[in-house]
Design an enzyme around this catalytic site. Structure first.
Site, PDB file in Angstrom:
ATOM      1  N   HIS A  74       0.904  -1.206  -0.123  1.00  0.00           N
ATOM      2  CA  HIS A  74       0.059   0.116  -0.028  1.00  0.00           C
ATOM      3  C   HIS A  74       0.905   1.182  -0.005  1.00  0.00           C
ATOM      4  O   HIS A  74       1.899   1.352   0.728  1.00  0.00           O
ATOM      5  CB  HIS A  74      -0.862   0.145   1.157  1.00  0.00           C
ATOM      6  CG  HIS A  74      -2.067  -1.095   1.084  1.00  0.00           C
ATOM      7  ND1 HIS A  74      -3.000  -1.045   2.072  1.00  0.00           N
ATOM      8  CD2 HIS A  74      -2.562  -2.094   0.298  1.00  0.00           C
ATOM      9  CE1 HIS A  74      -3.822  -2.003   1.857  1.00  0.00           C
ATOM     10  NE2 HIS A  74      -3.406  -2.602   0.755  1.00  0.00           N
ATOM     11  N   TYR A 204      -8.756   4.889   8.348  1.00  0.00           N
ATOM     12  CA  TYR A 204      -8.787   5.447   9.544  1.00  0.00           C
ATOM     13  C   TYR A 204      -9.901   6.331   9.802  1.00  0.00           C
ATOM     14  O   TYR A 204      -9.736   7.475   9.124  1.00  0.00           O
ATOM     15  CB  TYR A 204      -7.586   6.054  10.218  1.00  0.00           C
ATOM     16  CG  TYR A 204      -6.406   4.944  10.258  1.00  0.00           C
ATOM     17  CD1 TYR A 204      -5.553   4.654   9.242  1.00  0.00           C
ATOM     18  CD2 TYR A 204      -6.005   4.312  11.453  1.00  0.00           C
ATOM     19  CE1 TYR A 204      -4.375   3.532   9.444  1.00  0.00           C
ATOM     20  CE2 TYR A 204      -4.838   3.422  11.712  1.00  0.00           C
ATOM     21  CZ  TYR A 204      -4.362   3.101  10.407  1.00  0.00           C
ATOM     22  OH  TYR A 204      -3.191   2.321  10.796  1.00  0.00           O
ATOM     23  N   PRO A 295      -2.474  -0.144  19.343  1.00  0.00           N
ATOM     24  CA  PRO A 295      -2.304  -0.607  17.966  1.00  0.00           C
ATOM     25  C   PRO A 295      -2.515   0.552  17.015  1.00  0.00           C
ATOM     26  O   PRO A 295      -1.890   0.164  15.868  1.00  0.00           O
ATOM     27  CB  PRO A 295      -3.698  -1.668  17.851  1.00  0.00           C
ATOM     28  CG  PRO A 295      -4.385  -1.300  18.967  1.00  0.00           C
ATOM     29  CD  PRO A 295      -3.753  -0.685  20.232  1.00  0.00           C
ATOM     30  N   LYS A 299       2.404  -0.378  15.342  1.00  0.00           N
ATOM     31  CA  LYS A 299       3.903  -0.183  15.478  1.00  0.00           C
ATOM     32  C   LYS A 299       4.439  -1.429  16.293  1.00  0.00           C
ATOM     33  O   LYS A 299       5.491  -1.756  16.274  1.00  0.00           O
ATOM     34  CB  LYS A 299       4.334   1.025  16.093  1.00  0.00           C
ATOM     35  CG  LYS A 299       4.132   2.156  15.413  1.00  0.00           C
ATOM     36  CD  LYS A 299       5.242   2.283  14.451  1.00  0.00           C
ATOM     37  CE  LYS A 299       5.057   3.322  13.374  1.00  0.00           C
ATOM     38  NZ  LYS A 299       5.522   3.299  12.037  1.00  0.00           N
ATOM     39  N   TYR A 387       4.787   6.609   9.889  1.00  0.00           N
ATOM     40  CA  TYR A 387       3.912   5.626   9.695  1.00  0.00           C
ATOM     41  C   TYR A 387       4.539   4.456   8.922  1.00  0.00           C
ATOM     42  O   TYR A 387       4.602   3.392   9.082  1.00  0.00           O
ATOM     43  CB  TYR A 387       2.756   5.629   8.753  1.00  0.00           C
ATOM     44  CG  TYR A 387       1.366   4.903   8.778  1.00  0.00           C
ATOM     45  CD1 TYR A 387       0.321   5.047   9.602  1.00  0.00           C
ATOM     46  CD2 TYR A 387       1.760   3.832   7.969  1.00  0.00           C
ATOM     47  CE1 TYR A 387      -0.472   4.121   9.394  1.00  0.00           C
ATOM     48  CE2 TYR A 387       0.566   2.794   7.794  1.00  0.00           C
ATOM     49  CZ  TYR A 387      -0.682   3.053   8.623  1.00  0.00           C
ATOM     50  OH  TYR A 387      -1.755   1.965   8.599  1.00  0.00           O
TER      51      TYR A 387
HETATM   52  P1  FAD Z   1       4.238 -12.156  21.568  1.00  0.00           P
HETATM   53  O1  FAD Z   1       3.880 -12.164  19.962  1.00  0.00           O
HETATM   54  O2  FAD Z   1       3.553 -11.855  22.646  1.00  0.00           O
HETATM   55  O3  FAD Z   1       5.210 -13.528  21.662  1.00  0.00           O
HETATM   56  C1  FAD Z   1       5.530 -13.723  23.086  1.00  0.00           C
HETATM   57  C2  FAD Z   1       5.697 -15.209  23.067  1.00  0.00           C
HETATM   58  O4  FAD Z   1       6.042 -15.658  24.356  1.00  0.00           O
HETATM   59  C3  FAD Z   1       4.173 -15.835  22.966  1.00  0.00           C
HETATM   60  O5  FAD Z   1       4.255 -16.939  21.882  1.00  0.00           O
HETATM   61  C4  FAD Z   1       3.889 -16.280  24.359  1.00  0.00           C
HETATM   62  O6  FAD Z   1       3.059 -17.385  24.411  1.00  0.00           O
HETATM   63  C5  FAD Z   1       5.366 -16.688  24.909  1.00  0.00           C
HETATM   64  N1  FAD Z   1       5.498 -16.764  26.168  1.00  0.00           N
HETATM   65  C6  FAD Z   1       4.826 -15.895  27.249  1.00  0.00           C
HETATM   66  N2  FAD Z   1       5.295 -16.420  28.543  1.00  0.00           N
HETATM   67  C7  FAD Z   1       6.108 -17.258  28.361  1.00  0.00           C
HETATM   68  C8  FAD Z   1       7.001 -18.238  29.228  1.00  0.00           C
HETATM   69  N3  FAD Z   1       6.844 -18.102  30.633  1.00  0.00           N
HETATM   70  N4  FAD Z   1       7.599 -19.203  28.819  1.00  0.00           N
HETATM   71  C9  FAD Z   1       7.528 -19.480  27.424  1.00  0.00           C
HETATM   72  N5  FAD Z   1       6.946 -18.733  26.511  1.00  0.00           N
HETATM   73  C10 FAD Z   1       6.234 -17.985  26.944  1.00  0.00           C
HETATM   74  N6  FAD Z   1       1.611  -4.565  15.675  1.00  0.00           N
HETATM   75  C11 FAD Z   1       1.928  -4.130  14.384  1.00  0.00           C
HETATM   76  O7  FAD Z   1       3.060  -3.782  14.092  1.00  0.00           O
HETATM   77  N7  FAD Z   1       1.011  -4.015  13.501  1.00  0.00           N
HETATM   78  C12 FAD Z   1      -0.253  -4.078  13.652  1.00  0.00           C
HETATM   79  O8  FAD Z   1      -1.052  -3.943  12.664  1.00  0.00           O
HETATM   80  C13 FAD Z   1      -0.660  -4.580  14.787  1.00  0.00           C
HETATM   81  N8  FAD Z   1      -1.992  -4.980  15.097  1.00  0.00           N
HETATM   82  C14 FAD Z   1      -2.255  -5.523  16.413  1.00  0.00           C
HETATM   83  C15 FAD Z   1      -3.875  -5.668  16.670  1.00  0.00           C
HETATM   84  C16 FAD Z   1      -4.154  -6.525  17.745  1.00  0.00           C
HETATM   85  C17 FAD Z   1      -5.565  -6.747  18.165  1.00  0.00           C
HETATM   86  C18 FAD Z   1      -3.071  -6.941  18.778  1.00  0.00           C
HETATM   87  C19 FAD Z   1      -3.497  -7.536  20.097  1.00  0.00           C
HETATM   88  C20 FAD Z   1      -1.509  -6.318  18.385  1.00  0.00           C
HETATM   89  C21 FAD Z   1      -1.218  -6.037  17.367  1.00  0.00           C
HETATM   90  N9  FAD Z   1      -0.023  -5.515  17.069  1.00  0.00           N
HETATM   91  C22 FAD Z   1       0.213  -4.924  15.869  1.00  0.00           C
HETATM   92  C23 FAD Z   1       1.137  -5.593  18.293  1.00  0.00           C
HETATM   93  C24 FAD Z   1       1.913  -6.996  17.925  1.00  0.00           C
HETATM   94  O9  FAD Z   1       1.229  -8.247  17.508  1.00  0.00           O
HETATM   95  C25 FAD Z   1       2.930  -7.260  18.868  1.00  0.00           C
HETATM   96  O10 FAD Z   1       3.584  -6.104  19.215  1.00  0.00           O
HETATM   97  C26 FAD Z   1       3.926  -8.588  18.324  1.00  0.00           C
HETATM   98  O11 FAD Z   1       3.044  -9.766  19.004  1.00  0.00           O
HETATM   99  C27 FAD Z   1       4.948  -8.554  19.558  1.00  0.00           C
HETATM  100  O12 FAD Z   1       5.744  -9.650  19.259  1.00  0.00           O
HETATM  101  P2  FAD Z   1       6.647 -10.443  20.558  1.00  0.00           P
HETATM  102  O13 FAD Z   1       7.360 -11.497  19.819  1.00  0.00           O
HETATM  103  O14 FAD Z   1       7.387  -9.497  21.231  1.00  0.00           O
HETATM  104  O15 FAD Z   1       5.439 -10.891  21.492  1.00  0.00           O
HETATM  105  C1  DHB Z   2      -3.644  -3.263  11.627  1.00  0.00           C
HETATM  106  C2  DHB Z   2      -3.944  -2.834  12.673  1.00  0.00           C
HETATM  107  C3  DHB Z   2      -3.537  -1.669  13.164  1.00  0.00           C
HETATM  108  O1  DHB Z   2      -3.651  -1.237  14.391  1.00  0.00           O
HETATM  109  C4  DHB Z   2      -3.097  -0.477  12.125  1.00  0.00           C
HETATM  110  O2  DHB Z   2      -2.923   0.705  12.683  1.00  0.00           O
HETATM  111  C5  DHB Z   2      -3.335  -1.028  10.772  1.00  0.00           C
HETATM  112  C6  DHB Z   2      -3.644  -2.212  10.588  1.00  0.00           C
HETATM  113  C7  DHB Z   2      -4.165  -4.562  11.048  1.00  0.00           C
HETATM  114  O3  DHB Z   2      -4.552  -5.419  11.957  1.00  0.00           O
HETATM  115  O4  DHB Z   2      -4.108  -4.678   9.815  1.00  0.00           O
END
Ligand code: FAD
Ligand code: DHB
Length: 396
Positions: A74, A204, A295, A299, A387
């Protein structure tokens, strides 16, 4: 059972898996432990939007094939308010930068497959994860595997990639970690629906009844979000009510929202949270384990992947070349990007969501800001460069 690895990694989310992959490219071995099942990690619906630098990194490290074939590039977004939809052209504003829709689920699937194909040890369904001897040069990672055997792994370094509710942050010595945080008086209700997106780029929308976002996963699957009260009960949102509210908040003359079967529905709280420092001796925090952003602006995933890119380089210098400089700088280096993204996510969130209560001051400020961002090239460029990713990623 006692074993040895160079880097013990807690968490098989995008941060932990990518770190393991990047370290392997530098000849450093790691073990990843994860308390959920592989199927759960691969199906967990979360992020979907990648900064330009994140897609370039995935390509550079051999993880771009499916993303290039199936991801959606995009070149901008729509910002909507007062029933008017305005386009921001990122390529024009930033000299060619873009974003890519490519779901976190797919990144995690590709990473797990790549790690297992390379013979890496990724332990799913572990319990009782502990990190110990953190004041020593050989910290320990302990866990019980799915069959019930207790393991102790002697590591040169441990990466806490275990998300916001993990154990690593709280294992740092008491008093070391400072937390800066903000709560928001609203949540997001997110749905996944089997219906082609009704838009070519993300919308948005700031509406007087609350924020709405139309995003997507593929050309056949839409993802949409609605602002709801912080303590909302999902039972109050049957599918018909969700579509009616989305239609109401995304409405502009001459445009129609297509609906379809909802396959997933969940409410997520919103929070800004930054823990610093992100390191104690040989324990390093990365991704959601160290910081959370609301969210709006997408980021979280990008920050998690940026942290481990910096961390992989720092650990390579430390463990392969005997140079502690980049590891010593890891926390400060990462926190600069984290705070830029924290500000941007807070700013986007504050500009687009409706605060509960009758105060007329806030809404007028939001509208003034939205008019400014959609009429001033300088203001639009600020949004566009944040962004699409402000700090470049270095993966030499
Ligand atoms: P996580 O993905 O949380 O991974 C951590 C892992 O550690 C998990 O698998 C968990 O099970 C494991 N764990 C926890 N405790 C233990 C333990 N004690 N022992 C072993 N394993 C353990 N970000 C974006 O950049 N763009 C987006 O569009 C966006 N949209 C989002 C929409 C939603 C609805 C949500 C909830 C989040 C969104 N995010 C977005 C944020 C993004 O998903 C997270 O920032 C990302 O998953 C972070 O990755 P991570 O690997 O740090 O943590
Ligand atoms: C998505 C989530 C967001 O928070 C955002 O700002 C843009 C896209 C997504 O889930 O695709």
């Amino acid at each position: 059972m006692t074993a040895r690895t160079q880097v013990g990694i807690v968490g098989a989310g995008p941060a932990g898996l990518l770190l393991s992959h990047l370290l392997a490219l530098r000849g450093i071995d790691s073990i990843v432990v994860e308390n959920r099942s592989r199927a759960y990690c691969e199906a967990r619906q979360r992020a979907g939007l990648l900064e330009a630098g994140t897609t370039e990194l995935l390509r550079a490290v051999g993880l771009g094939k499916r993303m290039d074939a199936e991801g959606l590039e995009h070149g901008g977004i729509y910002l909507q308010f007062a029933r008017e939809r305005h386009h921001l052209d990122f390529r024009d504003l930033t000299g060619g930068r873009w974003v890519t829709i490519w779901a976190q689920t797919e990144i995690v699937k590709d990473l797990i497959q790549a790690r297992l194909a390379a013979g890496a040890q990724v332990e799913f369904e572990v319990s009782g994860t502990e990190v110990a001897d953190l004041d020593q040069d050989r910290p320990l990672l302990r866990y019980t595997d799915a069959a019930g055997t207790r393991h102790e792994i002697c590591c040169d370094a441990i990466a806490g990639c275990d998300g916001f509710h993990g154990i690593c942050r709280d294992s740092m010595p008491p008093g070391l970690v400072q937390v800066a945080e903000r709560g928001y008086p609203y949540s997001w209700l997110g749905i996944l629906a089997t219906v082609p997106p009704s838009t070519d780029e993300l919308i948005y929308s700031r509406h007087q009844d609350g924020f709405a976002l139309h995003t997507m996963r593929t050309r056949q699957v839409s993802r949409l979000y609605l602002q709801v009260p912080a303590d909302e009960d999902i039972e109050r949102w049957p599918d018909g009510r969700i579509w009616a509210e989305l239609r109401h908040r995304l409405d502009v003359p001459g445009w129609e929202l297509k609906d379809g079967p909802i396959t997933e529905k969940a409410i997520s709280p919103m929070r800004s949270f930054v823990a610093s420092p992100m390191r104690y001796r040989r324990l390093f925090l990365a991704g959601d384990a160290a910081h959370i952003v609301p969210p709006t602006g997408a980021k979280g995933l990008n920050l998690a992947m940026a942290d481990v890119t910096v961390l992989a380089t720092a650990l390579t210098s430390l463990l392969r070349d005997g140079d502690p400089g980049p590891a010593d700088a890891y926390s400060d280096t990462s926190l600069r990007r984290v705070w830029r993204a924290t500000h941007f996510s807070w700013w986007m969130t504050s500009m687009l969501h409706v605060e509960p209560g009758p105060d007329p001051f806030g809404p007028e400020l939001q509208l003034a800001q939205l008019r400014y961002v959609t009429s001033s090239r300088a203001a639009a460029t600020t949004l566009a460069e944040n962004y699409t990713g402000y700090y470049p990623l270095h993966w030499p």
